[in-house]
Design an enzyme around this catalytic site. Structure first.
Site, PDB file in Angstrom:
ATOM      1  N   ILE A 236       0.841  -1.196   0.000  1.00 35.99           N
ATOM      2  CA  ILE A 236       0.000   0.000   0.000  1.00 35.99           C
ATOM      3  C   ILE A 236       0.878   1.249   0.000  1.00 35.99           C
ATOM      4  CG2 ILE A 236      -1.873   1.223   1.210  1.00 35.99           C
ATOM      5  CD1 ILE A 236      -2.633  -1.658   0.292  1.00 35.99           C
TER       6      ILE A 236
ATOM      7  N   GLY B  61      -6.046  -8.702  11.401  1.00 32.92           N
ATOM      8  CA  GLY B  61      -5.815  -7.867  10.227  1.00 32.92           C
ATOM      9  C   GLY B  61      -6.474  -8.432   8.987  1.00 32.92           C
TER      10      GLY B  61
ATOM     11  N   ASN C 223       4.662   2.416  14.486  1.00 28.67           N
ATOM     12  CA  ASN C 223       5.081   1.435  13.480  1.00 28.67           C
ATOM     13  C   ASN C 223       6.511   1.732  13.082  1.00 28.67           C
ATOM     14  OD1 ASN C 223       5.478  -0.168  11.258  1.00 28.67           O
ATOM     15  ND2 ASN C 223       3.955   0.839   9.972  1.00 28.67           N
TER      16      ASN C 223
ATOM     17  N   CYS D 233       7.156  -0.826   9.026  1.00 32.61           N
ATOM     18  CA  CYS D 233       6.510  -0.914   7.725  1.00 32.61           C
ATOM     19  C   CYS D 233       7.563  -1.136   6.642  1.00 32.61           C
ATOM     20  CB  CYS D 233       5.714   0.343   7.416  1.00 32.61           C
ATOM     21  SG  CYS D 233       4.799   0.157   5.893  1.00 32.61           S
TER      22      CYS D 233
HETATM   23  C1  LIG Z   1      -3.382  -4.078   3.582  1.00 33.36           C
HETATM   24  C2  LIG Z   1      -2.575  -3.974   4.846  1.00 33.36           C
HETATM   25  C3  LIG Z   1      -2.185  -2.713   5.306  1.00 33.36           C
HETATM   26  C4  LIG Z   1      -1.436  -2.589   6.484  1.00 33.36           C
HETATM   27  N1  LIG Z   1      -1.078  -1.341   6.921  1.00 33.36           N
HETATM   28  C5  LIG Z   1      -0.405  -1.212   8.094  1.00 33.36           C
HETATM   29  C6  LIG Z   1      -0.095   0.083   8.621  1.00 33.36           C
HETATM   30  O1  LIG Z   1      -0.436   1.115   8.040  1.00 33.36           O
HETATM   31  N2  LIG Z   1       0.605   0.155   9.787  1.00 33.36           N
HETATM   32  C7  LIG Z   1       0.976  -0.978  10.477  1.00 33.36           C
HETATM   33  O2  LIG Z   1       1.589  -0.853  11.546  1.00 33.36           O
HETATM   34  N3  LIG Z   1       0.683  -2.198  10.005  1.00 33.36           N
HETATM   35  C8  LIG Z   1      -0.002  -2.352   8.835  1.00 33.36           C
HETATM   36  N4  LIG Z   1      -0.318  -3.618   8.378  1.00 33.36           N
HETATM   37  C9  LIG Z   1       0.108  -4.803   9.153  1.00 33.36           C
HETATM   38  C10 LIG Z   1      -1.024  -5.346  10.022  1.00 33.36           C
HETATM   39  O3  LIG Z   1      -1.445  -4.393  10.973  1.00 33.36           O
HETATM   40  C11 LIG Z   1      -0.603  -6.633  10.746  1.00 33.36           C
HETATM   41  O4  LIG Z   1       0.500  -6.353  11.569  1.00 33.36           O
HETATM   42  C12 LIG Z   1      -0.201  -7.745   9.792  1.00 33.36           C
HETATM   43  O5  LIG Z   1      -1.013  -7.733   8.648  1.00 33.36           O
HETATM   44  C13 LIG Z   1      -0.285  -9.137  10.432  1.00 33.36           C
HETATM   45  O6  LIG Z   1      -1.593  -9.460  10.849  1.00 33.36           O
HETATM   46  P1  LIG Z   1      -2.650 -10.297   9.959  1.00 33.36           P
HETATM   47  O7  LIG Z   1      -1.948 -11.513   9.469  1.00 33.36           O
HETATM   48  O8  LIG Z   1      -3.793 -10.580  10.858  1.00 33.36           O
HETATM   49  O9  LIG Z   1      -3.026  -9.408   8.824  1.00 33.36           O
HETATM   50  C14 LIG Z   1      -1.070  -3.759   7.201  1.00 33.36           C
HETATM   51  C15 LIG Z   1      -1.473  -5.011   6.728  1.00 33.36           C
HETATM   52  C16 LIG Z   1      -2.223  -5.133   5.575  1.00 33.36           C
HETATM   53  C17 LIG Z   1      -2.642  -6.497   5.113  1.00 33.36           C
END
Ligand SMILES: Cc1cc2nc3c(=O)[nH]c(=O)nc-3n(C[C@H](O)[C@H](O)[C@H](O)COP(=O)(O)O)c2cc1C
Ligand SMILES: Cc1cc2nc3c(=O)[nH]c(=O)nc-3n(C[C@H](O)[C@H](O)[C@H](O)COP(=O)(O)OP(=O)(O)OC[C@H]3O[C@@H](n4cnc5c(N)ncnc54)[C@H](O)[C@@H]3O)c2cc1C
Ligand code: FES
Lengths: 306, 256
Positions: free
Chosen positions: A74, A267, A129, A132
């Site tokens: 993203i 997430g 964060n 990222c």
């Molecule tokens: C589309 C998308 C956007 C994300 N954007 C952020 C973000 O802006 N800041 C952040 O700290 N983590 C972001 N993450 C990470 C998630 O918060 C999470 O740490 C990670 O996806 C693992 O969890 P999950 O497997 O349940 O998705 C993003 C993940 C996804 C899939």
């Protein structure tokens, strides 16, 4: 009938009515899910990662599906911290929700400035964060060097009266070292894991599927890595942990609690089932009742390793 | 309002080659749907393939509470979908997206579709026909489909195939351009491959005709939460899944 169980958790002063939270970047600013659930049921909402100035993000395709997971690039598209405070925060607070602002920056000063700005608002805590993997200048560099991690944590904490959660990158050699630096730097809580850097290839075009070439892997595919890291970190530090990575069921939630997470965030699971967060709040209560557990904290860290 | 609904498959049949038609029984989604909106369908209840698949609504049948879709098997998700039997249930999220703006009367309208992009044009034609003069332009590679249904819902259907097996030999945009030069279309709608949409955008610009295009983008959530499907519209970041998939061609940036 309805035996009352205690689902509340205390994250070093940040008290949540239940340990079910949303993961940053997957829940927008909350409104997007209101057709599917009563969002005020959730323990907390962690909003989309914010930067000091609005950001347009990367070129599309930004999403690629991989076996039991997705890659995203993203690139932190967001309307900026001021827009969040003016347009989104008060709406969520009026619903009585616990709101956690997730921040990302290019420099330590930027993080500190955002912390100062958010400190004067009604948001309940800040999640920093430092992991990222998408933004070339930021992300990885902060989260992978334990001295930088110590410095940024302590400086941001100095600019903040609200609880500080530091979100760890899994793309490091030794997550325990990084977690220790965060604790030493004065953070109130840890969250992990952020996405694992990966790649997907289209053999017909011989090009990567993501325009950004690489992206962050999330979803069920990363759950074993996330569990391992939460377990290792919980054995290393004394501050509470928000565990995440691939949660799609109540069984997954219990697994994270057992390895030492005090709360969990969902997430990618939101994309598969947009009602999952509120369903898990109900299912957690059912699980506790069915298993004669009166307080959710009794599960935390109760794994018996060999 | 958007819903998650377990829809029973009422029919799932092959139309030609890799094109399938499915009927889904729906009580909630069907009632709130309109032309140009789409569904996010989970093709099985496993973690693989993980994501839902975005598929346009082909027809809304309120008498029988049915949502009809047309889909092309291109990868693992749509292949699994093609194996689903009548009576099985699929988890569907919808209706999603803005849909076409069909608030027009008394116009001479051109509706252009290419390949599987023809799918959403049936419900579109339904909502425009009889209030307007509806001219439909369909481009296929080789074998046409949905022509009969669209004939019932329009004043005229013109078809082209790249192979020349049916109708005009070549691209449908050539037929469209010729008609525009000779006639007077007031408004265009288009759905199809990116290349076709770019061409139509150019035609619309050249002849100063307003044109709505329906776009595709890879999606994570389909509900505006992940920012996976962002697109620049009038210099602003918009989301294909909630602000689209339909945009005015002069406002949307179709270049990479
Ligand atoms: C589309 C998308 C956007 C994300 N954007 C952020 C973000 O802006 N800041 C952040 O700290 N983590 C972001 N993450 C990470 C998630 O918060 C999470 O740490 C990670 O996806 C693992 O969890 P999950 O497997 O349940 O998705 C993003 C993940 C996804 C899939
Ligand atoms: C708003 C919208 C409406 C659509 N309507 C229809 C329709 O009515 N009929 C139809 O046949 N197809 C339609 N598509 C395209 C359809 O979503 C893809 O063909 C389908 O997702 C491919 O899945 P797969 O598992 O078979 O392919 P795979 O290549 O295995 O899919 C891998 C991943 O890429 C995504 N993907 C692949 N191709 C596309 C694409 N063209 N657009 C978006 N995502 C893609 C998949 O969703 C999946 O996440 C539409 C797409 C969008 C965005
Ligand atoms: S697909 Fe998630 S915002 Fe559009």
């Amino acid at each position: 009938m309805s035996k009352k169980v205690d689902t509340s958790v205390n994250l070093n002063g940040l008290i949540l009515k239940n340990p079910i939270m949303t993961a940053s970047g997957t829940f927008g600013f909350g409104k997007e899910y209101e057709d599917f659930m009563d969002i005020s049921k959730l323990g907390a909402v962690v909003v989309k990662g914010l930067t000091l100035k609005p950001k347009k993000g990367n070129k599309t395709p930004r999403i690629a599906e991989t076996p039991s997971g997705i890659l995203n690039s993203i690139g932190l598209e967001n309307p900026g911290v001021e827009h969040f405070i003016k347009e989104e925060l008060s709406y969520l607070k009026r619903k009585g929700m616990t709101v956690i602002a997730n921040i990302a920056g290019n420099t330590i000063e930027e993080y500190c400035e955002m912390a100062r700005i958010l400190n004067d608002t009604e948001c309940d805590a800040i999640e920093m964060n430092i992991s990222c993997p998408n933004v070339k200048k930021g992300g990885v560099a902060f989260g992978t060097d334990k001295d930088v991690v110590y410095k940024i944590t302590s400086e941001v904490k100095n600019n903040l009266d609200k609880p500080l959660i530091v979100k760890l990158s899994p793309n490091v050699t030794d997550i325990k070292e990084i977690a220790k630096s965060v604790e030493k730097g004065g953070a109130d809580c840890l969250s992990l894991i952020n996405t694992l850097i990966g790649m997907a290839v289209d053999i017909k075009t011989r090009r990567p599927i993501l325009k950004n070439n690489i992206g962050g892997l999330s979803g069920p595919a990363i759950k074993p890595v996330a569990l391992r890291m939460v377990w290792q970190v919980s054995n290393t530090v004394n501050i509470p942990i928000i565990g995440m990575g691939g949660i799609t069921s109540i069984e997954d939630v219990i697994e994270f609690l057992l390895v030492g997470a005090n709360a969990v965030a969902i997430g990618t699971g939101n994309f598969i089932n947009p009602a999952i967060n509120s369903e898990l709040v109900d299912k957690l209560e059912e699980y506790l009742i069915d298993n004669n557990i009166s307080n959710v904290n009794e599960l935390v860290g109760k794994i018996e390793p060999y | 309002m958007k819903y998650i609904e377990n829809c029973t498959v009422n029919k799932n049949e092959k139309i030609i080659d890799d094109i399938y038609r499915m009927e889904l029984k729906s009580n909630k989604i069907v009632k709130d749907s309109k032309a140009g909106q789409f569904l996010e369908i989970k093709v099985n209840n496993l973690n693989y393939p993980l994501l839902r698949r975005p598929i346009s609504i082909n027809e809304i049948n309120l008498d029988e509470n049915l949502l009809v879709i047309y889909y092309k098997t291109v990868g693992k998700g749509t292949k699994i979908l093609s194996q689903v039997k009548k009576g099985e249930k699929l988890s569907v999220v919808g209706p999603l997206g803005n849909g076409f703006d069909t608030s027009y009367e008394g116009l001479n309208i051109g509706i252009v579709g290419g390949g599987i992009g023809i799918a959403p044009l049936v419900e579109l034609a339904k909502s425009l026909y009889q209030k307007n003069n509806v001219n439909i332009y369909l481009g296929f590679n080789d074998k046409p489909y949905l022509i009969n249904r669209l004939n019932e819902l329009s004043n005229i259907v013109k078809v082209s195939t790249v192979s020349g097996s049916y109708g005009y030999k070549g691209f449908i945009t050539e037929v469209l351009e010729k008609d525009i030069k000779e006639g007077n279309l007031d408004l265009l709608y288009a759905c199809g491959p990116k290349g076709m949409l770019k061409k139509i955008k150019d035609i619309a610009k050249e002849f100063n005709i307003r044109c709505q295009v329906s776009l595709e983008e890879r999606m994570g959530c389909g509900i505006g939460a992940c920012l996976g499907c962002s697109i620049e519209v009038n210099g602003q970041m918009k989301k294909v899944c909630v602000d689209g998939p339909v945009f005015w061609s002069n406002e949307v940036n179709l270049d990479e």
